[in-house]
Design an enzyme around this catalytic site. Structure first.
Site, mmCIF file in Angstrom:
data_model
loop_
_atom_site.group_PDB
_atom_site.id
_atom_site.type_symbol
_atom_site.label_atom_id
_atom_site.label_comp_id
_atom_site.label_asym_id
_atom_site.label_seq_id
_atom_site.Cartn_x
_atom_site.Cartn_y
_atom_site.Cartn_z
ATOM 1 N N SER A 65 -4.717 2.457 -14.408
ATOM 2 C CA SER A 65 -4.714 1.546 -15.549
ATOM 3 C C SER A 65 -4.776 2.351 -16.840
ATOM 4 O O SER A 65 -5.339 3.451 -16.863
ATOM 5 C CB SER A 65 -5.923 0.599 -15.480
ATOM 6 O OG SER A 65 -6.047 -0.149 -16.684
ATOM 7 N N TYR A 84 -14.692 -0.812 -14.921
ATOM 8 C CA TYR A 84 -13.272 -0.815 -14.562
ATOM 9 C C TYR A 84 -12.595 0.445 -15.069
ATOM 10 O O TYR A 84 -11.839 1.106 -14.342
ATOM 11 C CB TYR A 84 -12.613 -2.062 -15.146
ATOM 12 C CG TYR A 84 -11.136 -2.190 -14.832
ATOM 13 C CD1 TYR A 84 -10.717 -2.608 -13.572
ATOM 14 C CD2 TYR A 84 -10.174 -1.913 -15.799
ATOM 15 C CE1 TYR A 84 -9.370 -2.739 -13.274
ATOM 16 C CE2 TYR A 84 -8.821 -2.042 -15.510
ATOM 17 C CZ TYR A 84 -8.425 -2.456 -14.257
ATOM 18 O OH TYR A 84 -7.082 -2.586 -13.967
ATOM 19 N N LYS A 142 -10.814 3.385 -12.759
ATOM 20 C CA LYS A 142 -9.392 3.711 -12.817
ATOM 21 C C LYS A 142 -9.166 5.178 -13.172
ATOM 22 O O LYS A 142 -8.204 5.802 -12.703
ATOM 23 C CB LYS A 142 -8.681 2.791 -13.796
ATOM 24 C CG LYS A 142 -8.605 1.342 -13.309
ATOM 25 C CD LYS A 142 -7.932 1.246 -11.950
ATOM 26 C CE LYS A 142 -7.774 -0.182 -11.461
ATOM 27 N NZ LYS A 142 -7.104 -0.273 -10.147
#
Length: 260
Positions: A152, A165, A169
Site C-alpha cells: 500500500s 495498517y 504494509k
C-alpha cells in the site's frame, strides 16, 4: 515471440486470498478471464461463493475456501486442497487485509497485533504454504510460479491515522523483497503491487465523507480514486511470462498520489 501468447494462463491455477470482494475479487476474475482456474479464500462464506460463481461463469474451475489467514495450519490445508482439486498451483495472490483507522494512542494492542497478524503473518503463512507447489518442475516448465502480495502507499510514507495498517504494509514490502531474493532460485518470482485509494469496502469511510474525499482528491494528480478493474490487469501481468524478468518489484498504482 508475440506478446499475446505469454499472457494466456490456460492450464494454470491461482490461489487468491481476500477473493470475496474488492480488489481480491477483481484480481480473481481477471486471472480467470486470462484462462486460469482459481481458488478463492476469504472469511465471508456467502460473498466468497458468489465470487466463485462469477469465476465459473467465465468458464473456469473455481473453489470457494473459507479461511482465516492468521491460522498457519488452516492456510496449509487450504493450499493443499486447492492444489489437489485444481491439479496444480502456479500463482498466489495475497489480497486479504484489514485496516483500523486510528491514530497511535487510539490503537489498542489487540488492534495493532490483529492488523499485523492478518496483513503480514497471513501473507507469510500463504507464501510458505504455497512454496512446494509453486516450485514444482511442471510449474517451472510452464513459466515459473508467481506470488503477488498487496502492499500500500500507506507503507511508503507516514500515515499516522492508520498506524497499524501503514506499519503492516511496510512490512509486506520488505517481506516481498526478502522472499524474492531467495526464491528466484526455485523458479518463483515474488512481487508486490502498491495500490493507492480504490473504490472498495475498505475505502468506504473516506469515500462516504464528501469533505474528506474532496480534500484527498486534491492530492491525487489523476483527480479521482481507482476502480478495482483498473488494478486487476496488473495481477495478470505479474503472473504471466510478460513479467518474467521482474521479481522483488514494488509496483505503484495510485493515480500519482506518491508524486506529491
Amino acid at each position: 515471440m508475440a506478446w499475446r501468447e505469454p499472457i494466456n494462463l490456460e492450464g494454470r491455477a491461482a490461489f487468491v486470498t481476500g477473493g470475496s470482494r474488492g480488489l481480491g475479487k477483481a484480481c480473481a476474475l481477471a486471472l480467470a478471464e486470462a484462462g486460469a482456474d482459481v481458488a478463492l479464500a476469504a472469511t465471508d462464506e456467502r460473498t466468497l461463493k458468489a465470487s466463485a460463481a462469477a469465476v465459473e461463469k467465465l468458464g473456469r474451475r473455481a473453489m470457494a475456501i473459507p479461511l482465516d489467514v492468521t491460522d498457519p495450519a488452516a492456510s496449509r490445508r487450504a493450499v493443499e486442497s486447492a492444489a489437489r482439486e485444481l491439479g496444480r498451483l502456479d500463482f498466489l495472490v495475497n489480497a486479504a487485509g484489514i485496516c483500523f483507522r486510528l491514530y497511535p494512542m487510539e490503537t489498542s494492542p489487540g488492534e495493532f497485533h490483529r492488523t499485523l497478524a492478518v496483513n503480514v503473518s497471513g501473507t507469510f503463512h500463504l507464501c510458505t504454504a504455497a512454496f512446494p507447489y509453486l516450485s514444482e518442475e511442471k510449474v517451472r516448465q510452464a513459466g515459473g510460479g508467481s506470488i503477488v502480495n498487496f502492499g500500500s502507499v500507506a507503507g511508503l510514507r507516514a500515515r499516522p491515522n492508520i498506524l497499524a495498517y501503514a506499519a503492516s504494509k511496510a512490512a509486506v514490502h520488505s517481506l516481498t523483497q526478502s522472499l524474492a531474493a531467495d526464491w528466484t532460485q526455485y523458479g518463483i518470482r515474488v512481487n508486490a503491487i502498491i495500490p493507492g485509494q480504490f473504490d472498495t469496502d475498505m475505502g468506504a469511510p473516506l469515500l462516504s465523507d464528501p469533505q474528506a474525499l474532496a480534500a484527498y482528491l486534491k492530492r491525487i494528480p489523476a483527480g479521482r480514486v481507482g476502480q478495482p478493474e483498473e488494478l486487476a490487469p496488473l495481477i495478470v501481468f505479474l503472473c504471466s511470462r510478460l513479467s518474467s524478468y521482474m521479481t522483488g518489484a514494488l509496483v505503484v498504482a495510485d493515480g500519482g498520489l506518491t508524486l506529491q
